[in-house]
Design an enzyme around this catalytic site. Structure first.
Site, PDB file in Angstrom:
ATOM      1  CD  GLU A  50      50.404  59.537  14.818  1.00 55.52           C
ATOM      2  OE1 GLU A  50      50.790  60.956  14.911  1.00 55.52           O
ATOM      3  OE2 GLU A  50      49.376  59.201  14.033  1.00 55.52           O
ATOM      4  CE  LYS A 141      51.709  63.925  13.000  1.00 53.22           C
ATOM      5  NZ  LYS A 141      50.517  63.396  13.669  1.00 53.22           N
ATOM      6  CB  CYS A 175      49.693  60.653  11.008  1.00 55.56           C
ATOM      7  SG  CYS A 175      47.820  60.365  11.056  1.00 55.56           S
TER       8      CYS A 175
END
Length: 320
Positions: A50, A141, A175
């Protein structure tokens, strides 16, 4: 022509490395070097952490407390913004050339500057490159976590791709998106087989998460995290003062590879930069789905329905 054996069995690489913090040029150069290194080992899928370019800014406050922002923090954000990348750009072209040279699929976490309607907002994004060097697409995200919301905007359902490749169907959630059950369900519903989880979480609980995702989705999970320490951060950032009370090692790593029954193919690696390799056999997915197929014989569409809005969301004041 790819034979059945070649389709079902191949090597993957998970890169555990620290960013060239606040320096996109050096970051791209490092990514290119690591792609080349992984390709020398025959990797067909190469995964980065990430926010690899320009950084996951662990430990930085950007001068923010509830109700105020400091001028020094704004300058830190300006450097972060300047070293984030637009998509497409010369930076993505360079990464694409490396993917083409490697003849591999490359998935890499970047901080993205959007061109429209304003380029002031940043997004935590995973980019997908094909072995022809082309940019296949991206995933933004959906929900930045905690203080990440100060620096990143939210993605929408228009960037939830799963790509059909000779090495299985590849998709990614970033994540803590992997704690969103319906986001996972969207990936499963698209038939994801190589499930990518770029992350910044190095806690022991993360390994329970990726093992659960693999077992629930009956897919391979490639989890990539950075190894980083305070020496990687430039001296000029104002958060340097805030680092005094932090340990030298800011992220211990913990990258790993998990099979469709939730077992480690490669155990988590800590305390160093390293590329993890594993041989993947897609036949293991069918074997695992024998007794549980989350969107097949174990689904109950008569009881449960999933609705995903995959339309791009634009501000009502923005007209093309």
């Amino acid at each position: 022509m790819i034979t059945l054996k070649e389709e079902n069995q191949f090597k993957v690489a998970v890169v555990q490395a620290g960013s060239e913090v606040m320096d996109k040029k050096k970051g791209v150069n490092k990514a290119v070097r690591l792609i080349d290194e992984a390709s020398q080992e025959g990797a067909k899928i190469i995964v980065f952490p990430e926010a690899f370019i320009p950084a996951y800014p662990r430990g930085m406050s950007f001068g923010t407390v509830v109700g105020s922002r400091s001028e020094e923090g704004r300058k830190d954000f300006l450097q972060y913004w300047k070293n984030s990348i637009t998509v497409p750009s010369t930076e993505t072209e360079e990464i694409g050339r490396a993917a083409k040279k490697a003849k591999a699929y490359v998935i890499i976490g970047v901080i993205e500057k959007d061109r429209e309607p304003s380029n002031g907002t940043l997004y935590c994004t995973a980019l997908f490159f094909g072995p022809d060097g082309g940019l296949l697409g991206k995933h933004r995200k959906l929900k930045p976590t905690g203080s990440e919301r100060l620096i990143w905007g939210e993605g929408d359902g228009s960037t939830l791709p799963v790509f059909d490749t000779p090495y299985g169907r590849i998709g990614a959630l970033i994540c803590w998106e992997n704690y969103m059950p319906l986001a996972r369900a969207a990936m499963y519903d698209k038939g994801v087989q190589i499930y990518i989880t770029p992350t910044a979480d190095a806690r022991d609980t993360w390994f329970s998460t990726v093992r659960h995702v693999a077992l629930e989705g009956r897919c391979f999970v490639l989890s990539s995290n950075q190894y980083s320490n305070k020496d990687m951060y430039p001296a000029y950032i104002s958060s340097r003062e805030e680092f005094k009370d932090l340990p030298h090692e800011l992220s211990r790593g913990g990258s790993c590879i998990v099979d469709p029954l939730g077992e480690f193919v490669v155990d988590p690696v800590f305390g160093k930069e390293k590329i993890l390799y594993a041989n993947i056999d897609l036949n293991k997915i069918a074997e695992a789905q024998f007794d549980f197929d989350v969107v097949g014989h174990y689904a109950r569409p008569d009881v449960f329905q999933l609705t995903v809005n995959e339309q791009e969301q634009k501000s009502t004041i923005w007209k093309k």
